[in-house]
Design a protein around this motif. Structure first.
Motif, PDB file in Angstrom:
ATOM      1  N   UNK A   1      12.524  49.360  21.228  1.00 47.03           N
ATOM      2  CA  UNK A   1      11.154  49.531  21.723  1.00 47.03           C
ATOM      3  C   UNK A   1      10.218  50.303  20.812  1.00 47.03           C
ATOM      4  N   UNK A   2      10.567  50.487  19.524  1.00 47.28           N
ATOM      5  CA  UNK A   2       9.735  51.354  18.681  1.00 47.28           C
ATOM      6  C   UNK A   2       8.322  50.802  18.496  1.00 47.28           C
ATOM      7  N   UNK A   3       8.177  49.504  18.333  1.00 47.67           N
ATOM      8  CA  UNK A   3       6.840  48.931  18.165  1.00 47.67           C
ATOM      9  C   UNK A   3       6.038  49.014  19.459  1.00 47.67           C
ATOM     10  N   UNK A   4       6.711  48.879  20.597  1.00 47.33           N
ATOM     11  CA  UNK A   4       6.032  49.052  21.885  1.00 47.33           C
ATOM     12  C   UNK A   4       5.461  50.471  21.980  1.00 47.33           C
ATOM     13  N   UNK A   5       6.268  51.458  21.562  1.00 42.30           N
ATOM     14  CA  UNK A   5       5.826  52.852  21.652  1.00 42.30           C
ATOM     15  C   UNK A   5       4.681  53.140  20.682  1.00 42.30           C
ATOM     16  N   UNK A   6       4.757  52.555  19.494  1.00 36.67           N
ATOM     17  CA  UNK A   6       3.650  52.727  18.544  1.00 36.67           C
ATOM     18  C   UNK A   6       2.377  52.115  19.125  1.00 36.67           C
ATOM     19  N   UNK A   7       2.510  50.956  19.743  1.00 34.70           N
ATOM     20  CA  UNK A   7       1.361  50.321  20.390  1.00 34.70           C
ATOM     21  C   UNK A   7       0.818  51.199  21.514  1.00 34.70           C
ATOM     22  N   UNK A   8       1.700  51.821  22.287  1.00 39.42           N
ATOM     23  CA  UNK A   8       1.243  52.700  23.362  1.00 39.42           C
ATOM     24  C   UNK A   8       0.459  53.891  22.804  1.00 39.42           C
ATOM     25  N   UNK A   9       0.918  54.438  21.681  1.00 39.65           N
ATOM     26  CA  UNK A   9       0.173  55.533  21.048  1.00 39.65           C
ATOM     27  C   UNK A   9      -1.219  55.065  20.655  1.00 39.65           C
ATOM     28  N   UNK A  10      -1.318  53.867  20.090  1.00 37.98           N
ATOM     29  CA  UNK A  10      -2.628  53.323  19.706  1.00 37.98           C
ATOM     30  C   UNK A  10      -3.502  53.118  20.941  1.00 37.98           C
ATOM     31  N   UNK A  11      -2.930  52.560  22.006  1.00 38.42           N
ATOM     32  CA  UNK A  11      -3.702  52.329  23.234  1.00 38.42           C
ATOM     33  C   UNK A  11      -4.180  53.659  23.828  1.00 38.42           C
ATOM     34  N   UNK A  12      -3.338  54.691  23.727  1.00 36.56           N
ATOM     35  CA  UNK A  12      -3.746  55.998  24.258  1.00 36.56           C
ATOM     36  C   UNK A  12      -4.955  56.525  23.496  1.00 36.56           C
ATOM     37  N   UNK A  13      -5.028  56.232  22.204  1.00 36.18           N
ATOM     38  CA  UNK A  13      -6.186  56.668  21.406  1.00 36.18           C
ATOM     39  C   UNK A  13      -7.469  56.029  21.940  1.00 36.18           C
ATOM     40  N   UNK A  14      -7.434  54.731  22.186  1.00 30.03           N
ATOM     41  CA  UNK A  14      -8.631  54.045  22.686  1.00 30.03           C
ATOM     42  C   UNK A  14      -8.997  54.507  24.091  1.00 30.03           C
TER      43      UNK A  14
END
Length: 472
Positions: free
Chosen positions: A304-317
């Motif tokens: 799930x590492x890419x999912x988590x990286x995506x979640x970090x990006x979504x949290x920024x927005x």
């Protein structure tokens, strides 16, 4: 209302006053101009109250009481009008100390914030001295409307190392009076019949030298209906219309208040920047949450590492106010890829990896955010991408997802020398499986600066560079 900034040191102290004031009006007419007149008169009475000798400020978790309009009289007696604001800290009790009212040394962590917060409570004396006038009873028979609401006063000032309590009290009383004026405007502007919207004070930290600004919005009115007010604020403070400075999600988060969701914010801020010859540091702008393996009761260790990286990006927005959508779960990410036709229905609920291209598709589908993709045929080429990455963080400021093989990471910044080509990458590693312990995460390198050898020199990499919407 712009709050003064500290000019004499790297640290500064915020004095924050909160407390309720009751707004009570009796309206004998539903005529709009008359109603507005009565409400304005009531606000005038409240302004006189905060400027009167009855106004009291108590320093939370301490024995300190201040009468700001009574010659800045205070207790204990050691506190005088010329006492420095920052000296109030020694009277504040920590959770571990007994409430003896004695001064206490406050130990600071080596990773503590440079911002000190002193919380004060707004109160009003209810007792008076001298003889009281006899009560007078009257009886009047007429039809009238009575309404009341609690005004959630919340004022801040930012003080420097030379500010005294006398200086601060003058500014706080003026801030309280000004906030009542702003609340009056909000109530009258959004009043519908006999219905009042409660005014909501919010604080925003603008780029230097503007500092802290307090804005009053009508509670319950969504950001989408407040664009006119935000545009006016951008013009007033001479801000470009390419960043949502005044959306609620951008309200200043006070360092002494924990985030309720439990995620760490901006762990990179405690790190020391690398030193490069003629090098400059280019960092993510704004606030993000650190998302990694095994959070949210989800066992995604190993896939799930890419999912988590995506979640970090979504949290920024989300936390910059570009979207009101919550950070998506793994299943919501998978469903988004099915909805855009990238995956089959069986993909939802699976443990299949995703990469940079899928991250780009989900950002577009869920947040309507476009992204650029940087293709790198082998890891050794990443060392030559300093200019592109530096320009991204300078102009867009968003976290970058990088995927190579079966691994994904988040790039939060680069230190790059244009003259020598030296480069270091600020990496947020989603493969971490432990608790939200900032010390462990930074000391063990789960968030840290990495050299070019961090990447597999022969593997290919795709980088997803989200583009920031230009909006207020």
């Amino acid at each position: 209302m712009v709050v003064s900034d500290s000019q004499c040191s790297d640290t500064w102290t915020i004095l924050r006053v909160r407390g309720p004031l009751e707004l009570k009006c009796q309206l004998d007419s539903t005529d709009v101009p008359l109603m507005h007149k009565v409400i304005s008169r009531t606000f005038g009475t409240l302004q006189s109250l905060v400027k009167s000798e009855a106004c009291v400020l108590t320093v939370c978790d301490s024995p300190v009481i201040i009468w700001p309009n009574r010659g800045v009289h205070a207790t204990p007696d050691e506190i005088t009008p010329n006492t420095l604001c920052e000296d109030l800290q020694q009277w504040i009790q920590t959770d571990e100390q007994e409430s003896t009212g004695k001064r206490s040394a406050r130990k600071k962590s080596k990773k503590s914030s440079s911002v000190s917060i002193i919380n004060l409570r707004l109160m009003m004396e209810a007792t008076t001295t001298g003889p009281l006038p006899p009560p007078i009873l009257t009886r009047t028979i007429k039809k009238s409307h009575f309404f009341s609401t609690t005004l959630p006063m919340d004022c801040v000032i930012r003080t420097n190392c030379n500010d005294t309590i006398k200086d601060a009290c003058e500014r706080l009383v003026e801030a309280l009076s000004h906030q009542l004026c702003e609340m009056e405007k909000v109530i009258l502007q959004h009043m519908k019949g006999m219905t009042l919207l409660v005014p909501e004070p919010l604080h925003f930290l603008l780029p230097e030298p503007k500092g802290l600004v307090t804005v009053v919005y009508p509670a319950g009115v969504p950001d989408s209906q407040l664009e006119t007010q935000r545009r006016d604020l951008h013009q007033r403070f001479e801000l470009l219309d390419d960043w949502p400075y005044f959306r609620r999600a951008n309200a200043y988060h006070f360092p002494n208040e924990p985030y309720r969701d439990g995620y760490l914010r901006n762990p990179h801020l405690v790190l020391t920047h690398p030193t490069l010859d003629n090098g400059k540091v280019y960092l993510v702008q704004g606030i993000y949450s650190y998302h990694h393996y095994m959070q949210d009761h989800m066992d995604d260790n190993g896939w799930g590492c890419a999912y988590r990286s995506l979640q970090t990006i979504c949290s920024w927005f989300e936390q910059q106010g570009y979207t009101e959508r919550h950070v998506p779960t793994h299943k919501e990410i998978q469903q988004a890829l099915v909805d855009v036709g990238d995956k089959q229905k069986s993909f939802v609920g699976s443990r299949q990896w995703i990469g940079s291209i899928e991250v780009q598709a989900v950002l577009n589908q869920l947040l309507e955010v476009t992204s650029k993709i940087m293709f790198v045929s082998q890891g050794s080429e990443l060392a030559s991408k300093g200019r592109e990455l530096a320009n991204h963080f300078l102009t867009e400021g968003t976290p970058v997802m990088i995927g190579g093989g079966v691994l994904a990471h988040t790039i939060l910044g680069v230190a790059w020398s244009e003259t020598t080509g030296q480069i270091r990458y600020l990496i947020l590693d989603p493969h971490y499986t432990g608790a939200e312990d900032l010390q462990v995460i930074t000391d063990k390198g789960w968030c840290g600066w990495k050299g070019p050898d961090f990447w597999d020199q022969t593997a290919y990499y795709n980088l997803c560079l989200p583009q920031r919407p230009k909006t207020i």
